[in-house]
Structure formats: C-alpha cells, structure tokens
Design an enzyme around this catalytic site. Structure first.
Site, short mmCIF file in Angstrom:
data_model
loop_
_atom_site.label_atom_id
_atom_site.label_comp_id
_atom_site.label_asym_id
_atom_site.label_seq_id
_atom_site.Cartn_x
_atom_site.Cartn_y
_atom_site.Cartn_z
N LYS A 118 58.01 -15.65 56.77
CA LYS A 118 59.09 -14.66 56.74
C LYS A 118 60.20 -14.99 57.73
O LYS A 118 61.37 -14.73 57.46
CB LYS A 118 58.54 -13.27 57.07
N LYS A 201 54.39 -14.95 45.00
CA LYS A 201 53.92 -13.61 44.67
C LYS A 201 55.08 -12.76 44.13
O LYS A 201 56.21 -12.93 44.55
CB LYS A 201 53.38 -13.00 45.98
N LYS A 204 58.83 -7.12 45.86
CA LYS A 204 59.85 -6.11 45.62
C LYS A 204 61.13 -6.44 46.36
O LYS A 204 62.16 -5.83 46.14
CB LYS A 204 59.33 -4.73 46.02
#
Ligand code: TRP
Length: 339
Positions: A118, A201, A204
């Site tokens: 991230k 993955k 959202k």
C-alpha cells in the site's frame, strides 16, 4: 502455553473505504451470516478507523460505513444474535492499540507485506497510521478476546502478528490474559479477483469501476461489467486443471461457483467447452438474480440512515460491555493507576 479457556468468539471487520463489492459479499459476508449458526459469539465491525489510514472524504466515509451496515443487515446478519457496530464508537479500540504499539516491535511492522504494497515506493509519505495499522487490528480482535477471525488470505499475516502481540504481552507481563487467535482462512473459491486483472483482488478502492461489481450496481451495469471482463480467447476447459495459468477465466468460474454454492468442478462439468459468449451472459443473469434481493434491501435500509445509526449505536453499546472490562484489566496489568 496458555491453559486459560477462552469462549469461542468470532471477530471480523470490513473497511468502509468505498462501497461494498461482490468480493466482500462472496468472500466475507456470506460466511459471516453462516457463522451465526455456529456455537460462537459473533462480532462484526465497520472499521472506520482503519479506513482513514489513507485519505477518506468525510461524507464518503459516513456513507461507506452505513453501506457496510446496510449490506450486512440485508445479507442476513441479525443484530439480535451478532454484534454489529462501527469501530470509532468504541473508544477502547484506540486505547488498546496504544498499549500494543508499545508491545509490537518496529521490525515486525516493517515486515508486513500489506504495508509494503500500500505504501509502495514512497513509504516515507505514507501515514504513520498505515504503518501502525496491524497493531490496531490486533487491538480490534483482542479487545474481545477474539478466538477466531474469518479473513481472506491477504490478512493472514496480520492475524499472525496479532498472535505475536498477544504472546509477547502475556510473556512480558507474566499473564495468560490474551488468547492466541486463529485465522479462519477463506477457501480459494471465495477469493474474488479484479475483473480486469486476475492477479489482483477485487477492491472497492481500485482506479476503474469496471474492475469490480458493486453491491449496489444495477442489472445493466452488472451485465456490462461481466461482458467486458478480461478473459482469454480459449473456451472453458473440460476440467478445472485447464484453468491453471488462466487467472481471469478461473475467477469467473469461481464467482459462478460462489454464487451457486457449488464447486468449480461442478461449474466446469456444466460448461465444459462453452465459449465466453455463452458463459458471460449466464454469469451476469445469475449475479443479478442473487444480488438483487440483497441490494434492494440495502437500498431500502439506506433510505433511513438514522435507523442504521441507531442499530450501530446499539451494537456499540453491547461491544463496549465486553470491551471495557478487558481494557480495564489490561491497564491494571500494565500498571496504569485507576481511580
Ligand atoms: N485489515 C482488514 C482488511 O483489510 C480489516 C480489519 C480490520 C479486520 N480489523 C480487523 C479484519 C479485525 C479482521 C479482524 O480486510
């Protein structure tokens, strides 16, 4: 090492960063609903404090939190049987996380692959909260003496870190106070991947809306997204082995399997040799028919945000009843004076 018996207690969380996706539904929510029938206490949390480790627009965060609550309720989480709340309403999470920040080692955090992913190349610019994220997650779980945590494969390392924190706390203070939590890892069929890149993955918060199915997408949008989903030119294979190295094809078969509660083998048995022109519309129809009842109910609930907020507040009250004595005892163990 621990001979204290802990009552089986399930804890899990979803981040309200953006709306709910089919990935959340098949990978987490469906299972959480089923776990209500097992002999456990179940605590489910919209982890808003985790969401703000990266920038969140405040109005979108409020909406995302309510959408998680509405999605869980619509899918069958029963607030009479499970505890459902948002993290920031139970201040003990932040307080226990501070104690754990002093138990966890910098080296442990540096090894977390999610932080590396991230924060990317520019980790100096990442928030301090993003770095400390796993310590807050350990606090979420251990604040309730959570024994079982249903999570995706990507969260396994964080649950292992939770065990490390519990073990070091117990060892340093000479107590048997925190349980060593078990991750309950979802099967491969329940890990939903990105529709444009089968190696990632379904998220959202990804850049393109075409890469995910949102729980609130309408039927036309769902059909369009499956139609445009990346695949390879080959038809569906005769056996599941034929899906090896075909990540996008495998993902669509797995989604079909997840929606019908079948194995990928059973889906392949029905569609062996079929082309995408047959399979994709069938998948889209199936997804629409399975998601519509849940998304209709979500929309109905979201029309009354005050009622959602009340449900969450009642859940937070119940969560606090469990959390407060555990935090009090932690403070006592650590040596914080109480009045
Ligand atoms: N880190 C989890 C995720 O990104 C969310 C989460 C926060 C969580 N706290 C938790 C999951 C505690 C399980 C238990 O998916």
């Amino acid at each position: 090492m621990t001979d204290v018996q802990f009552t089986p207690r399930v804890f899990s969380g979803i981040k309200p960063s953006g709306g709910l996706t089919l990935g959340n539904y098949l990978g987490a929510i469906k299972r959480w609903v089923a776990m209500q029938d097992e002999a456990t206490e179940n605590i489910y949390c919209a982890v808003d404090m985790h969401a703000v480790t990266v920038w969140q627009d405040p109005a979108a965060l409020r909406q995302g939190t309510r959408e998680i609550a509405a999605g869980l309720l619509a899918a069958g989480i029963d607030p009479g049987r499970s505890i459902l709340f948002n993290q920031s309403r139970v201040h003990q999470h932040a307080e226990l996380a501070w104690v754990f920040n002093c138990v966890a080692r910098v080296g442990w955090m540096t090894r977390m692959t999610q932080f590396k992913d991230k924060a990317g190349a520019n980790s100096e610019k990442a928030s301090l909260g993003l770095y400390a994220y796993p310590s807050l997650m350990a606090a979420d779980i251990l604040l309730y003496h959570g024994t079982h945590v249903p999570v995706g494969e990507d969260q396994k390392q964080h649950v292992e870190l939770t065990r490390d924190i519990a073990a070091k706390f117990n060892h340093d203070y000479g107590v048997d106070f925190f349980p060593l939590t078990q991750p309950v890892i979802e099967g491969p069929g329940t890990r939903v991947m990105n529709l444009r890149d089968g190696s990632k993955k379904m998220s959202k918060s990804g850049d393109s809306d075409m890469e995910r199915i949102n729980m609130l997408d309408d039927a036309d949008t769902i059909a369009k997204k499956f139609k445009k989903a990346k695949t390879d030119p080959a038809p569906l294979p005769e056996t599941v082995d034929g899906l090896t190295d075909r990540a996008e094809a495998k993902n669509l078969v797995d989604i079909y399997a997840g929606l019908t509660d079948q194995t990928a083998e059973a889906v392949i048995a029905d569609y062996a040799g079929a082309g995408w022109g047959t399979f994709k519309p069938a998948l889209a129809d199936l997804a629409v028919s399975k998601l519509a009842p849940v998304s209709d109910e979500m929309k109905r609930l979201l029309n009354d945000p005050a009622e959602i907020d009340r449900t969450l507040e009642q859940g937070a009250d119940k969560a606090r009843d469990i959390a407060a004595p555990i935090l009090d005892r932690t403070y006592e163990i650590v040596g914080f004076l109480s009045s």
